[in-house]
Design a protein around this motif. Structure first.
Motif, PDB file in Angstrom:
ATOM      1  N   ARG A   1     -14.918  -7.573  17.010  1.00  0.00           N
ATOM      2  CA  ARG A   1     -15.447  -8.993  17.472  1.00  0.00           C
ATOM      3  C   ARG A   1     -17.048  -9.304  16.622  1.00  0.00           C
ATOM      4  NH1 ARG A   1     -14.675  -8.634  22.434  1.00  0.00           N
ATOM      5  NH2 ARG A   1     -12.931 -10.173  22.451  1.00  0.00           N
TER       6      ARG A   1
ATOM      7  N   PHE B   1     -15.782 -10.248  13.072  1.00  0.00           N
ATOM      8  CA  PHE B   1     -15.486 -11.834  12.872  1.00  0.00           C
ATOM      9  C   PHE B   1     -16.830 -12.516  13.307  1.00  0.00           C
ATOM     10  CE2 PHE B   1     -11.121 -10.163  13.483  1.00  0.00           C
ATOM     11  CZ  PHE B   1     -10.640 -11.333  12.684  1.00  0.00           C
ATOM     12  N   ASP B   2     -17.762 -12.313  14.140  1.00  0.00           N
ATOM     13  CA  ASP B   2     -18.790 -13.049  14.277  1.00  0.00           C
ATOM     14  C   ASP B   2     -19.634 -13.246  13.026  1.00  0.00           C
ATOM     15  OD1 ASP B   2     -18.024 -13.957  17.008  1.00  0.00           O
ATOM     16  OD2 ASP B   2     -19.260 -12.209  17.877  1.00  0.00           O
TER      17      ASP B   2
ATOM     18  N   LYS C   1     -10.618 -16.259  18.407  1.00  0.00           N
ATOM     19  CA  LYS C   1     -11.359 -16.968  17.260  1.00  0.00           C
ATOM     20  C   LYS C   1     -10.869 -18.315  16.715  1.00  0.00           C
ATOM     21  CE  LYS C   1     -14.478 -14.005  17.913  1.00  0.00           C
ATOM     22  NZ  LYS C   1     -16.034 -14.306  18.374  1.00  0.00           N
TER      23      LYS C   1
ATOM     24  N   TRP D   1     -17.803 -19.824  15.794  1.00  0.00           N
ATOM     25  CA  TRP D   1     -18.020 -18.952  14.464  1.00  0.00           C
ATOM     26  C   TRP D   1     -19.344 -19.454  13.785  1.00  0.00           C
ATOM     27  CZ3 TRP D   1     -12.847 -18.101  11.265  1.00  0.00           C
ATOM     28  CH2 TRP D   1     -12.530 -16.862  11.778  1.00  0.00           C
TER      29      TRP D   1
END
Length: 342
Positions: free
Chosen positions: A60, A63-64, A108, A11
């Motif tokens: 995705r 979240f990144d 994650k 992250w």
């Protein structure tokens, strides 16, 4: 243009800023910047359709994006970030979509567990706000582990709002206070805004200074309604995976433009609350010494207020200490649960 180090297994995104962006950063940091930012990360599914990618790939990227935001916040000396990652209302979505999201969360959080040394080095605490018992057991276990593993870190706090709504959070706080009053740990008269805040999932953290929602929707969706009472609201017409440096800068400039007025209003409110608490302590301390039924002939004095205030603080501190211990015990129990395939 801002370049971000590509690494799908983390992250943490180290952003490379241009000289002009560095200049803008220094200009903004010369003024007042927020300490607590909150994000409603909206627009992932619309981004998937617009970009012709799968829903999972869009989530995705969403979240990144959190990692990129963390770097922005570190750069601007912002120490608390709250992100609305999964609402209780999201449990109404299809089983396929929920399973995709649960798998992505596990992926994650698993990456974060592998980076505990980096989290410790940076002083990043990961705090989960919400009713995690609604999640699958393996996800509950991972969330409990990351919270316990980072609880001593104190430079920065990332609040992951998962299985969360503000109504659920406030209901949870009311139940905690009712249980404390019923058991005799606290008195009904001990309950005030400060104690209520300390019973919430945010555990007495500073209030939200600015709340940002992407996608152009103008609503709060039951997110941090209590903590964002004095927050400056910013609704950005860009989908969450597309939110970038200049959107962030624009939000901070809006904050600096409006900050003075909200600060004045909040200062007046805080002063009122202090006078109210002092008045309550004086009255209740007088009643404690003179009795509940007839205290008209009993003159109040300063020692009544001091003694009652000290006793009240002792009760509420003991109550909150016990509450925090029970929450830690709950998380410890979650780490030990048996999951399929373990």
């Amino acid at each position: 243009m801002t370049n971000t180090e590509e690494n799908s297994s983390t992250w943490f995104k180290r952003v490379e800023y241009s000289w002009f962006q560095r200049f803008i950063i220094n200009c903004i940091k010369s003024g007042h910047t927020p300490k607590h930012l909150a994000f409603i990360m909206d627009g992932n599914r619309r981004y998937a359709k617009a970009s012709d990618i799968s829903r999972l790939d869009s989530y995705r990227q969403g979240f990144d994006k959190i990692g990129e935001i963390l770097d922005y916040c570190e750069t601007f000396d912002i120490s608390i970030v709250s992100v609305y990652a999964f609402s209780i209302e999201n449990f109404k979505r299809s089983e396929d979509e929920k399973n995709e999201l649960f798998s992505l969360m596990i992926e994650k959080i698993g990456f974060l567990m592998k980076e505990l040394e980096q989290l410790k080095e940076k002083g990043i605490r990961v705090h989960v706000m919400g009713d995690i018992t609604l999640f699958p057991l393996n996800l509950q276990q991972l969330l409990a582990k990351i919270v316990l593993a980072t609880k001593e870190n104190s430079n920065f706090c990332l609040n992951l709002c998962l299985s969360y709504t503000a109504r659920d959070e406030m209901t949870h706080a009311v139940k905690c206070l009712a249980k404390g009053a019923t058991s005799g740990a606290i008195r009904i008269t001990d309950i005030d805004e400060k104690l209520f805040e300390s019973c919430m999932y945010s555990e007495g953290q500073p209030p939200v200074d600015m709340l940002i929602r992407t996608s152009g929707e103008v609503r709060l969706s039951d997110f941090m309604m209590w903590q964002a009472n004095f927050a400056i609201l910013k609704f950005v017409k860009v989908l969450w995976p597309e939110f970038g440096f200049w959107h962030f800068v624009g939000a901070l400039l809006d904050y600096q433009r409006q900050h003075f007025f909200t600060r004045v209003y909040k200062s007046k409110y805080d002063a009122y609350q202090m006078r109210l608490t002092a008045s309550e302590n004086k009255t209740l301390g007088h009643m404690d010494r003179c009795g509940q039924s007839d205290h008209s002939q009993c003159s109040p004095n300063e020692s009544d207020t001091t003694q009652y205030s000290d006793e009240r603080n002792k009760r509420t501190n003991a109550f909150l200490s016990d509450l925090q211990q029970r929450r830690r015990d709950f998380l410890t129990e979650r780490t030990a649960i048996e999951t399929v395939g373990s």
